[in-house]
Design a protein around this motif. Structure first.
Motif: not given
Length: 267
Positions: A100-118
């Protein structure tokens, strides 16, 4: 590698399996893992990259040619996996347990940042539960992955306009598909608005989105039954040239392969 470099390799791209590497000095991310874990490990090694350095996998949709290795890689290397909620629901029965700790929800038409990458997600028209693709932004550069959609909407064109690098679907030649051995129902699915872009469709979409910043264009997700690299390439070159776009002058046009990774390219 400079601190502001965004690099990309298309590890594999076809209707049989898809995965690509996004690399910055701080992060290494896969978009999709549609081949076996061993195959992806070997493809990374072929371009001098170590699978243990991968930080995360972004999933576009639940079709097997995009998720085949997701579960194995998540478990073996402790990778964080990002997908929208509906894709998670459709994908989990196919990929096995993911902590579960490796499951991340990233919905459509949104923005997230991973390690400085948008990372900007956008919805597409494809016959999956909630397909989404990605526009990756880093240090003023952007790279677009778009390989499974029946058409490119005006909204998607706006999102991906003038990207520095683009992976564009050129799945089939329409005449080859019509004359081929696929059953009519499958042919209808492929050419529908929830299917795949033809060579001509991909070329026309590129005409609408290539801009002054665009320098690297990759042609992807070719069908081994209904296309050839040379045919896809020649079709796209012909269409872009007629629109006075500077193929291999203002930008470079690259082929991709089901079995061989492209070189690590700075975007």
């Amino acid at each position: 590698m400079n601190d502001d470099q965004l690099q990309v390799s298309i590890l594999a791209s076809s209707s049989q399996g898809n995965s690509l590497l996004i690399k910055t000095p701080q992060q290494q991310i896969l978009i999709d893992a549609g081949l076996s874990g061993k195959k992806i490990k070997n493809l990374l090694a072929s371009i001098g990259q170590d699978i243990t350095k991968i930080d995360a996998i972004l999933v576009t949709h639940e079709h097997s040619d995009h998720i085949r290795g997701v579960g194995v890689l998540a478990r073996r290397y402790g990778l964080n996996i990002y997908a929208n909620q509906k894709t998670w629901q459709a994908m989990l029965p196919k990929i096995g347990k993911v902590p579960p700790e490796q499951q991340h929800c990233f919905e459509a038409n949104s923005v997230i940042n991973i390690g400085g990458i948008d990372i900007e997600s956008f919805s597409v028209s494809h016959d999956a539960v909630d397909p989404q693709f990605y526009n990756v932004h880093y240090a003023g550069k952007s790279f677009v992955d778009l390989t499974d959609t029946g058409y490119v909407s005006d909204q998607v064109k706006y999102i991906i306009q003038n990207a520095d690098g683009i992976l564009m679907e050129c799945n089939h030649d329409v005449q080859m598909l019509r004359d081929g051995l696929y059953p009519w129902s499958l042919k209808q699915r492929i050419i529908s608005d929830e299917g795949h872009l033809s060579n001509l469709d991909g070329a026309q979409a590129l005409c609408d989105v290539i801009g002054n910043q665009t320098h690297q264009v990759f042609l992807g997700h070719l069908s081994p039954e209904n296309n050839f690299k040379t045919l896809a390439h020649e079709t796209v070159v012909d269409v872009l040239t007629k629109e006075d776009l500077g193929v291999n002058h203002d930008f470079f046009l690259h082929d991709t392969d089901p079995e061989q990774a492209t070189k690590l390219t700075t975007i």
